[in-house]
Design a protein around this motif. Structure first.
Motif, mmCIF file in Angstrom:
data_model
loop_
_atom_site.group_PDB
_atom_site.id
_atom_site.type_symbol
_atom_site.label_atom_id
_atom_site.label_comp_id
_atom_site.label_asym_id
_atom_site.label_seq_id
_atom_site.Cartn_x
_atom_site.Cartn_y
_atom_site.Cartn_z
ATOM 1 N N ARG A 92 0.828 -1.203 0.000
ATOM 2 C CA ARG A 92 0.000 0.000 0.000
ATOM 3 C C ARG A 92 0.868 1.261 0.000
ATOM 4 N N ASN A 93 1.923 1.255 0.798
ATOM 5 C CA ASN A 93 2.815 2.413 0.828
ATOM 6 C C ASN A 93 3.549 2.589 -0.500
ATOM 7 N N ALA A 98 4.244 5.693 -5.362
ATOM 8 C CA ALA A 98 4.288 5.720 -6.826
ATOM 9 C C ALA A 98 3.370 6.787 -7.392
ATOM 10 N N SER A 99 2.225 6.983 -6.772
ATOM 11 C CA SER A 99 1.283 7.998 -7.244
ATOM 12 C C SER A 99 1.658 9.397 -6.782
ATOM 13 N N SER A 100 2.284 9.492 -5.622
ATOM 14 C CA SER A 100 2.675 10.803 -5.079
ATOM 15 C C SER A 100 3.968 10.645 -4.287
ATOM 16 N N PRO A 101 5.153 10.912 -4.884
ATOM 17 C CA PRO A 101 6.441 10.719 -4.196
ATOM 18 C C PRO A 101 6.571 11.511 -2.904
ATOM 19 N N ALA A 102 5.851 12.605 -2.772
ATOM 20 C CA ALA A 102 5.957 13.435 -1.578
ATOM 21 C C ALA A 102 5.006 12.987 -0.470
ATOM 22 N N ALA A 103 4.285 11.906 -0.714
ATOM 23 C CA ALA A 103 3.302 11.453 0.274
ATOM 24 C C ALA A 103 4.004 10.923 1.524
ATOM 25 N N GLU A 104 3.340 11.075 2.656
ATOM 26 C CA GLU A 104 3.873 10.594 3.927
ATOM 27 C C GLU A 104 3.301 9.210 4.226
#
Length: 330
Positions: A92-93, A98-104
């Motif tokens: 999931r992470n 992959a969809s948002s590199p800046a995601a936490e």
């Protein structure tokens, strides 16, 4: 040249003597213990067949072995669930990054019920912590008391008063002190762990203090005279004279303390419902299923085997560090 008529009977006699010694060693180390265990198992099974409880028939060795296998299988299933949980979390992470590199991303711990094997390691970790704390206090205190009669006279009444106090009496006080003093938003240790560890430390402190004091006070006067002749400093006197001479008694105290600490821990875990084998036994008792008695017996046997292993470990360390290699240690 040797006479064959004389040499042959001597060789046969030596061979017979070697076989006799080997047989005695096997009897004392393997055969007699095996007979004792077999007799115990037969008596256990015979008594179990005639005991009925509110939860059914009392478990015999075969039923206990089946429950042990079931607990091992349950531990393996729980490990597989934990591995699958972390794998799903990683997948999931990975999709999130992959969809948002800046995601936490967050890694959440697995919150499944502790298994029997995990409870064993929790209890071992806790008793080790309490034993180390007690030893770090008891050995220096015993050395000082053994070297100073005045200090020993001052502290001996306190030692004799607190030595027989039950862990069940210490536990509420330790629990309240830990709750009041150990306040943190991000604690390094769980309060339940500290409560059990300090309770163990308070109860297994005294055997090491007493035996260390006796060992230090009983050092041969000639050794003290040698120290005076060499004009050793107090620290050198303790390191070169006191510790080597008192080491057998110190290890005797450590063995007694570790055995006491292991017994105390199980009682503390049962009373305070802290994680460990004590809580496992209490949970099974409260559960009241048809398998509960068998699982409690598994825990009882495991507790005894671990206690025996811990004592053998201390005995091995004593043989390793003690200067008297010819001492009979049991």
């Amino acid at each position: 040249m040797s006479n064959p008529n004389v040499a042959t009977p001597i060789q046969q006699t030596l061979k017979t003597a070697r076989h006799s010694v080997l047989l005695k060693r096997l009897a004392s180390s393997l055969i007699l213990p095996a007979l004792g265990i077999a007799l115990f198992l037969l008596c256990w099974q015979g008594l179990a067949n005639h005991i009925q409880t509110s939860l059914g028939q009392f478990p015999g060795p075969l039923q206990v072995s089946e429950q042990f296998s079931g607990l091992i299988a349950a531990h393996q299933r729980e490990q597989e669930k934990a591995a699958a949980f972390y794998q799903r979390q990683d997948e999931r992470n990975a999709r999130l990054l992959a969809s948002s590199p800046a995601a936490e991303v967050k890694i959440r711990p697995y919150t499944g019920k502790p298994t029997f094997i995990q409870q064993i390691f929790t209890s071992l970790y806790t008793v080790a912590a309490g034993f180390v704390i007690a030893s770090l206090v008891a050995i220096p205190l015993g050395i000082v008391c053994g070297l100073s009669k005045s200090l020993y006279s001052a502290l001996n009444p306190l030692i004799q008063v607190f030595k027989p106090v039950s862990p069940l009496a210490w536990l509420p006080l330790v629990t309240m002190l830990v709750s009041a003093l150990y306040v943190s938003d991000d604690p390094l240790f769980a309060k339940s762990f500290l409560t059990s560890a300090f309770t163990v430390a308070l109860c297994c402190l005294w055997p090491t203090v007493i035996n260390t004091t006796v060992g230090v006070a009983g050092i041969d006067k000639d050794l003290n005279n040698v120290s005076k002749v060499l004009r050793l400093s107090p620290l050198s006197h303790v390191r070169r004279i006191v510790l080597p001479a008192a080491l057998p008694m110190i290890f005797t105290g450590l063995r007694l303390s570790l055995a006491t600490g292991w017994m105390v821990l199980i009682a503390a875990e049962m009373l305070a419902q802290n994680p460990g084998l004590g809580k496992f036994i209490w949970d099974e008792f409260q559960n009241g299923s048809s398998n509960s008695l068998g699982r409690i017996m598994v825990a009882v046997i495991v507790i005894g085997l671990i206690g025996f292993a811990l004592d053998r470990l201390m005995l091995l360390l004593q043989r390793l560090f003690s200067w008297d290699k010819n001492a009979v240690l049991r």
